[in-house]
Design an enzyme around this catalytic site. Structure first.
Site, PDB file in Angstrom:
ATOM      1  N   GLY A 126       0.636  -1.098  -0.148  1.00  0.00           N
ATOM      2  CA  GLY A 126      -0.076  -0.110  -0.146  1.00  0.00           C
ATOM      3  C   GLY A 126       0.832   1.346   0.004  1.00  0.00           C
ATOM      4  O   GLY A 126       0.488   2.240  -0.618  1.00  0.00           O
ATOM      5  N   ASP A 127       1.901   1.341   0.799  1.00  0.00           N
ATOM      6  CA  ASP A 127       2.835   2.456   0.836  1.00  0.00           C
ATOM      7  C   ASP A 127       3.577   2.648  -0.549  1.00  0.00           C
ATOM      8  O   ASP A 127       3.804   3.880  -1.052  1.00  0.00           O
ATOM      9  CB  ASP A 127       4.030   2.086   2.015  1.00  0.00           C
ATOM     10  CG  ASP A 127       3.525   1.855   3.280  1.00  0.00           C
ATOM     11  OD1 ASP A 127       2.114   2.106   3.434  1.00  0.00           O
ATOM     12  OD2 ASP A 127       4.016   0.906   3.934  1.00  0.00           O
TER      13      ASP A 127
END
Ligand SMILES: Nc1ncnc2c1ncn2[C@@H]1O[C@H](COP(=O)(O)OP(=O)(O)OP(=O)(O)O)[C@@H](O)[C@H]1O
Ligand SMILES: [Mg+2]
Length: 299
Positions: free
Chosen positions: A250-251
């Site tokens: 996600g990052d």
């Protein structure tokens, strides 16, 4: 300039062994050290993508110094708030027949330290991007992200917020450029279990109506859905590959979207986000440039 904020950075000590036997002396087959925390992850992947950023973190003690020099050695610019007490945490990740994690709490962040961060944020200029990622330590008030964005209002600074629950809900009125909840976090915010694309679109639209410009909802191996600034909905699949470790996907997606939107259009940003997320899922650590470049060609 892109700035990332990490309130509770960590040293991740990753050890591998065949089997973990509790209550006995275990020996590892290999050990690795990573510098972690969501904002730091975004800075690391941005660096891979050729986008410089400055990592703002709260750190303490010798472990804090190690995070600073470690990121420096990776070519990442840092500007840290040094806490007077405690040590930045070391998170223990055991990869054996099962995966076991022991995550530390990290040092308390004082009011004075928060003021120091606010002072650093005064230096941001119009056109800069500020990334607020992840949950916050319990020593901080739950309106901290809101207070940061409130202070930056009217200065043409683009905010990217990768958080969930109250923390995210409270910043929407400041019209962040991008928010990236995953589908679980999106459902939790509205007290529903998300089971279909239609539901994702409905709730993502609600977040847009509340102020967010680009709403990117990620669904791990099921890809993502973007509702962009103009309300256009794009459903994006995933890159193909063998999953090794999806922590930080996600990052990486956030970093890819930022890098892409600096260089091109929204559709390109979403593809770069997807390639970066996939490259992290298919690697032991975070995404590397070579794999990102290969994967984006397949989309
Ligand atoms: N198994 C996978 N296969 C291919 N791509 C993946 C996989 N897992 C994640 N990705 C890519 O990364 C993106 C983000 O993943 P995910 O939804 O797991 O983020 P997340 O839950 O916010 O993760 P984290 O907070 O740990 O960084 C996905 O939309 C997808 O493009
Ligand atoms: Mg996430």
């Amino acid at each position: 300039m892109v700035y990332t904020v990490t309130f509770n950075p960590a040293i991740d000590y990753v050890v591998r062994m065949d089997r973990l036997v509790p209550g006995s002396v275990n020996r590892t087959k290999s050990e690795q050290i990573y510098y972690g925390g969501k904002g730091i992850n975004v800075s690391i992947v941005l660096k891979e993508l050729g986008v410089p950023s400055k990592a703002l973190c709260f750190v303490a003690g010798f472990t804090g110094e190690a995070i600073e020099s470690g990121l420096g050695a990776m070519g990442i610019e840092t500007d840290f708030v040094k806490l007077a007490k405690g040590n930045s945490r070391i998170n223990m990740k055991v990869k054996a027949d099962e995966e076991t994690e022991i995550n530390g709490q990290g040092p308390d962040i004082s009011d004075t330290a928060v003021k120091e961060l606010f002072k650093k944020l005064e230096r941001l200029e119009g056109g800069d991007i500020l990334v607020l990622a992840g949950s916050i330590p319990s020593s901080l008030p739950p309106d901290i992200y809101e207070r940061i964005l409130e202070r930056l209002q009217g200065r043409n600074i683009k905010a990217v917020v990768d958080a969930a629950g109250e923390l995210l809900m409270r910043v929407l009125k400041y019209e962040p450029f991008l928010i990236k909840p995953n589908s679980l976090e999106l459902g939790e915010m509205f007290g529903v279990t998300i089971e279909s694309d239609e539901q994702i679109e409905t709730y993502a639209n609600k977040l847009r109506e509340l102020g967010a410009k680009n709403v990117l909802v990620s669904m791990a191996g099921d890809g993502s859905m973007l509702i962009d600034e103009n309300g256009a909905v794009i459903r994006q699949g995933v890159c193909k590959g063998e999953v090794r470790n999806s922590v930080g996907a996600g990052d990486s997606m956030v970093a890819g979207f930022i890098a892409g939107s600096l260089k091109g259009d929204t559709a390109y940003a979403l593809r770069l986000a997807t390639a970066a997320g996939g490259a992290t899922a298919f690697s032991d650590g975070l995404a590397e440039r070579k794999l990102i470049d290969e994967l984006i060609k397949t989309l």
